[in-house]
Write an enzyme that holds these catalytic residues in place. Sequence first.
Site, PDB file in Angstrom:
ATOM      1  N   CYS A   1       0.852  -7.296  11.910  1.00 40.40           N
ATOM      2  CA  CYS A   1       1.073  -7.416  13.356  1.00 40.40           C
ATOM      3  C   CYS A   1       0.304  -8.590  13.959  1.00 40.40           C
ATOM      4  CB  CYS A   1       0.708  -6.123  14.060  1.00 40.40           C
ATOM      5  SG  CYS A   1       1.868  -4.799  13.688  1.00 40.40           S
TER       6      CYS A   1
ATOM      7  N   ARG B   1       0.848  -1.183   0.000  1.00 43.40           N
ATOM      8  CA  ARG B   1       0.000   0.000   0.000  1.00 43.40           C
ATOM      9  C   ARG B   1       0.888   1.240   0.000  1.00 43.40           C
ATOM     10  NH1 ARG B   1      -1.865   0.955   4.339  1.00 43.40           N
ATOM     11  NH2 ARG B   1      -1.181  -0.828   5.556  1.00 43.40           N
TER      12      ARG B   1
ATOM     13  N   ASN C   1      -0.711 -17.677  22.433  1.00 44.57           N
ATOM     14  CA  ASN C   1      -1.593 -16.538  22.702  1.00 44.57           C
ATOM     15  C   ASN C   1      -2.954 -16.994  23.232  1.00 44.57           C
ATOM     16  OD1 ASN C   1       0.412 -14.797  21.868  1.00 44.57           O
ATOM     17  ND2 ASN C   1      -0.319 -14.711  19.748  1.00 44.57           N
TER      18      ASN C   1
ATOM     19  N   TYR D   1      -1.418  -3.725  -6.568  1.00 43.17           N
ATOM     20  CA  TYR D   1      -1.268  -4.343  -5.248  1.00 43.17           C
ATOM     21  C   TYR D   1      -2.638  -4.459  -4.564  1.00 43.17           C
ATOM     22  CZ  TYR D   1      -0.201  -5.315  -0.475  1.00 43.17           C
ATOM     23  OH  TYR D   1      -0.194  -5.911   0.766  1.00 43.17           O
TER      24      TYR D   1
ATOM     25  N   ARG E   1       2.701  -3.597  17.744  1.00 39.40           N
ATOM     26  CA  ARG E   1       4.018  -4.242  17.786  1.00 39.40           C
ATOM     27  C   ARG E   1       4.945  -3.305  18.545  1.00 39.40           C
ATOM     28  NH1 ARG E   1       7.031  -7.774  14.113  1.00 39.40           N
ATOM     29  NH2 ARG E   1       5.078  -8.222  13.030  1.00 39.40           N
TER      30      ARG E   1
ATOM     31  N   LYS F   1      -2.909 -10.317  12.885  1.00 33.82           N
ATOM     32  CA  LYS F   1      -4.347 -10.621  12.821  1.00 33.82           C
ATOM     33  C   LYS F   1      -4.599 -11.993  12.205  1.00 33.82           C
ATOM     34  CE  LYS F   1      -5.552  -6.933  10.589  1.00 33.82           C
ATOM     35  NZ  LYS F   1      -4.196  -6.374  10.639  1.00 33.82           N
ATOM     36  N   THR F   2      -4.022 -12.239  11.019  1.00 34.33           N
ATOM     37  CA  THR F   2      -4.287 -13.507  10.346  1.00 34.33           C
ATOM     38  C   THR F   2      -3.821 -14.672  11.219  1.00 34.33           C
ATOM     39  OG1 THR F   2      -4.140 -12.441   8.196  1.00 34.33           O
ATOM     40  CG2 THR F   2      -3.870 -14.831   8.232  1.00 34.33           C
ATOM     41  N   ASN F   3      -2.655 -14.510  11.853  1.00 30.49           N
ATOM     42  CA  ASN F   3      -2.147 -15.564  12.743  1.00 30.49           C
ATOM     43  C   ASN F   3      -3.091 -15.808  13.915  1.00 30.49           C
ATOM     44  OD1 ASN F   3       0.839 -16.649  12.293  1.00 30.49           O
ATOM     45  ND2 ASN F   3       0.667 -14.606  11.425  1.00 30.49           N
TER      46      ASN F   3
ATOM     47  N   SER G   1      -1.333  -3.485  10.272  1.00 30.21           N
ATOM     48  CA  SER G   1      -0.921  -4.385   9.204  1.00 30.21           C
ATOM     49  C   SER G   1       0.356  -5.135   9.586  1.00 30.21           C
ATOM     50  CB  SER G   1      -0.670  -3.597   7.922  1.00 30.21           C
ATOM     51  OG  SER G   1      -1.873  -2.997   7.518  1.00 30.21           O
TER      52      SER G   1
ATOM     53  N   ASN H   1       6.665  -8.331   1.944  1.00 30.73           N
ATOM     54  CA  ASN H   1       5.203  -8.184   1.910  1.00 30.73           C
ATOM     55  C   ASN H   1       4.592  -9.060   0.820  1.00 30.73           C
ATOM     56  OD1 ASN H   1       2.760  -7.075   2.907  1.00 30.73           O
ATOM     57  ND2 ASN H   1       2.705  -5.613   1.205  1.00 30.73           N
ATOM     58  N   SER H   2       5.244 -10.185   0.503  1.00 33.35           N
ATOM     59  CA  SER H   2       4.621 -11.130  -0.431  1.00 33.35           C
ATOM     60  C   SER H   2       3.360 -11.683   0.228  1.00 33.35           C
ATOM     61  CB  SER H   2       5.594 -12.251  -0.789  1.00 33.35           C
ATOM     62  OG  SER H   2       6.186 -12.819   0.359  1.00 33.35           O
ATOM     63  N   ARG H   3       2.373 -12.024  -0.588  1.00 36.84           N
ATOM     64  CA  ARG H   3       1.048 -12.350  -0.046  1.00 36.84           C
ATOM     65  C   ARG H   3       0.443 -13.562  -0.732  1.00 36.84           C
ATOM     66  NH1 ARG H   3      -1.539  -8.710   4.041  1.00 36.84           N
ATOM     67  NH2 ARG H   3       0.175  -7.276   4.431  1.00 36.84           N
TER      68      ARG H   3
ATOM     69  N   ASP I   1      -9.284  -9.908   8.783  1.00 33.38           N
ATOM     70  CA  ASP I   1      -8.775  -8.561   8.478  1.00 33.38           C
ATOM     71  C   ASP I   1      -9.785  -7.436   8.720  1.00 33.38           C
ATOM     72  OD1 ASP I   1      -6.411  -7.126   7.473  1.00 33.38           O
ATOM     73  OD2 ASP I   1      -7.679  -6.574   5.778  1.00 33.38           O
TER      74      ASP I   1
HETATM   75  P1  GTP Z   1      -2.425  -7.498   7.451  1.00 30.53           P
HETATM   76  O1  GTP Z   1      -2.941  -8.683   6.725  1.00 30.53           O
HETATM   77  O2  GTP Z   1      -1.400  -6.713   6.693  1.00 30.53           O
HETATM   78  O3  GTP Z   1      -3.488  -6.572   7.970  1.00 30.53           O
HETATM   79  O4  GTP Z   1      -1.564  -8.052   8.726  1.00 30.53           O
HETATM   80  P2  GTP Z   1      -1.920  -9.134   9.848  1.00 30.53           P
HETATM   81  O5  GTP Z   1      -2.268  -8.366  11.081  1.00 30.53           O
HETATM   82  O6  GTP Z   1      -2.852 -10.155   9.374  1.00 30.53           O
HETATM   83  O7  GTP Z   1      -0.492  -9.812  10.136  1.00 30.53           O
HETATM   84  P3  GTP Z   1      -0.062 -11.358  10.172  1.00 30.53           P
HETATM   85  O8  GTP Z   1      -0.947 -12.229  11.013  1.00 30.53           O
HETATM   86  O9  GTP Z   1       0.144 -11.815   8.789  1.00 30.53           O
HETATM   87  O10 GTP Z   1       1.331 -11.256  10.948  1.00 30.53           O
HETATM   88  C1  GTP Z   1       2.487 -10.921  10.286  1.00 30.53           C
HETATM   89  C2  GTP Z   1       3.735 -10.961  11.134  1.00 30.53           C
HETATM   90  O11 GTP Z   1       3.506 -11.035  12.537  1.00 30.53           O
HETATM   91  C3  GTP Z   1       4.569 -12.174  10.784  1.00 30.53           C
HETATM   92  O12 GTP Z   1       5.897 -11.742  10.694  1.00 30.53           O
HETATM   93  C4  GTP Z   1       4.371 -13.096  11.958  1.00 30.53           C
HETATM   94  O13 GTP Z   1       5.447 -13.960  12.105  1.00 30.53           O
HETATM   95  C5  GTP Z   1       4.236 -12.122  13.104  1.00 30.53           C
HETATM   96  N1  GTP Z   1       3.468 -12.652  14.238  1.00 30.53           N
HETATM   97  C6  GTP Z   1       2.164 -12.986  14.233  1.00 30.53           C
HETATM   98  N2  GTP Z   1       1.768 -13.423  15.449  1.00 30.53           N
HETATM   99  C7  GTP Z   1       2.855 -13.340  16.250  1.00 30.53           C
HETATM  100  C8  GTP Z   1       3.089 -13.619  17.632  1.00 30.53           C
HETATM  101  O14 GTP Z   1       2.195 -14.022  18.380  1.00 30.53           O
HETATM  102  N3  GTP Z   1       4.338 -13.386  18.116  1.00 30.53           N
HETATM  103  C9  GTP Z   1       5.346 -12.915  17.317  1.00 30.53           C
HETATM  104  N4  GTP Z   1       6.530 -12.706  17.856  1.00 30.53           N
HETATM  105  N5  GTP Z   1       5.159 -12.645  16.002  1.00 30.53           N
HETATM  106  C10 GTP Z   1       3.936 -12.844  15.489  1.00 30.53           C
HETATM  107 MN    MN Z   2      -3.701 -10.497   7.466  1.00 31.45          MN
HETATM  108 MN    MN Z   3      -5.026  -5.515   6.919  1.00 33.37          MN
END
Ligand code: GTP
Ligand code: MN
Ligand code: MN
Length: 602
Positions: free
Chosen positions: A270, A89, A514, A217, A418, A272-274, A268, A385-387, A295
Amino acid sequence: LLTPNEMGNIMEANEKMGKCNTSNRTIIAWVEEQAKLCQPDEIFWCDGSESEKVLLTAEAVDKGILIKLNQEKLPGCYYHRSNPNDVARVEQCTYICTETRDEAGPTNNWAAPKEMYQKLLGLARGSMHGRTMYVVPYLMGPLGSPLTKVGIELTDSIYVVLSMRIMARMGDVAYKHLGNRDDFNRGLHCMLDVNPERRYICHFPQDNTIISVGSAYGGNALLGKKCLALRIGSYLGRKEGWMAEHMLILGVESPTGEKTYVAAAFPSACGKTNFAMMIPPAHFKGWKIWTVGDDIAWMKPGPDGRLYAINPEAGYFGVMPGTNYKSNLNAMKSIQKDTIYTNVALTPDLDVWWEGKDGPPPKECLDWRGNKWTPESKEKAAHPNSRFAAPMINNPMLAPEANDPSGVPISAIIFGGRRADTMPLVFQAFNWIHGVYVGATMGSEMTAAAAGTLGQVRRDPMAMLPFCGYNMGYYFHHWIIMRKLIKYPPRIFHVNWFRKDANGEFLWPGFGENMRVLKWIVDRCKGRANANETPLGWVPGPESFDLGGLEGYTPEKLSQAQTINYEDWRRELLQQDELFMKLYSNLPKEMIFQRELLVSRL
Ligand code: GTP
Ligand code: MN
Ligand code: MN
């Protein structure tokens, strides 16, 4: 790969394909007008069918826009390399075009609508010569939901069409939802020459219109996502009494089958997806996490007085690096079929690779730019930022409620950034207004998801700094007003998975672990866990935070992760002031009061 002959056969078998497939006169007139402007050789009206997907995919492969991946390993998966100047972005090219500068507010780029229309129409004029204009009707939200919105995106990028198919409910279903109404979002997307000098992502909230040029993008070009669901969505939400937020939605199921829904806003890249796809550690036997969304959340008070949320999207556009079977099993399972990979590395056997994938790196491959790469190379093989774009139905833990038109009732809202220091692992806000203050003052280190200085802490209120479609001061006010519309407001929390010790090691293992924080949050919502009061808010008492089965992790480390360092907090308050001063004239006075209360508690 289809031969031209086979493509012709598909077209012939379905003679309606690509032809106008709506009787809505407003749409037809608008498409004609835009076509007159952009002058494409052809107009292709998408219906969302499987045969259309086959045809368009074959064409994209034929033109070299997509590479077909190893279909034995990755059935239905394709590979795309973006222009190297177009990988994230671009906030400096993103505009909110309202009559007055005040409506857009000091945190957005503003341009007068008339001037911006003129500039954009100038760029779009004739820009689709020799190209096809695709008409992409789509829904944001489940069919039949009162929260669902219709958008139509006109684009000359087949990559955008195929990505929209994954990320939104695309095709005839949108015309069905709209009927003869004319309140659809008008989106125009032109590739131009993909030049950062001619890149504009512009929003005209009062016209429910988006014009995006010069970028393919996701966040800039898939107009349903950030542009409609967040920027225009937040504007409409304020007008219509709901909220459009940069939040995941998940369901926590206990061993007894009790389900609790939680929404969480992290900036972004940080987590969310995880977090939305988290798998609880073995210690939490019988607990399950269901993904509703990863998201975006649209939330509205329901008839029973609770806040209900839907995920307007139908797919995941996830960060690739660091995704592996250990960190995010459900994401890995979601991207094994029907997925588009963008800007990762390509191996000789047409598989994909990225930094942080399971197993050793390939001995040799092509990097995201298409250059030869070996493990000795200094550059990264995949862009940071590959997706991936994957359909949400691929997720084994997709909550069935993701398709429920009424959404899910939210018990907790979690904010998080973060932060290597200052911010403890978890605390609970004292009440809604305090929670709004906690969200409004959120800070986070910048990531690769947007162009900017990596690692620098910036204020990112509610993770909405790049996505709020109007004045941030009014947005805080809207959050405060919403409290009056919700009889049973969600509890509000703040988390930080990223705090580090003096050696730069994370103080919290994160990812699946978590669950321990989430369990405390759920228990707090149900009135089952106790907490200690601190100046920041309520924190878990040692007896109510489960560290069972977490090898090598000590209560001392947890208290280190929870430390409130008063010197850090004095610095933090000064940094918060920067944003508050920027918003000064429109900052709700509740925010000032909350600040003063915090100062006095500290
Ligand atoms: P957008 O899709 O851009 O909105 O981002 P998102 O919030 O979905 O981020 P995503 O879940 O893809 O996390 C991306 C980064 O965060 C990666 O580098 C992960 O390894 C890191 N990450 C996610 N969860 C954790 C966690 O609990 N601990 C740590 N240390 N890193 C984390
Ligand atoms: Mn995400
Ligand atoms: Mn997002």
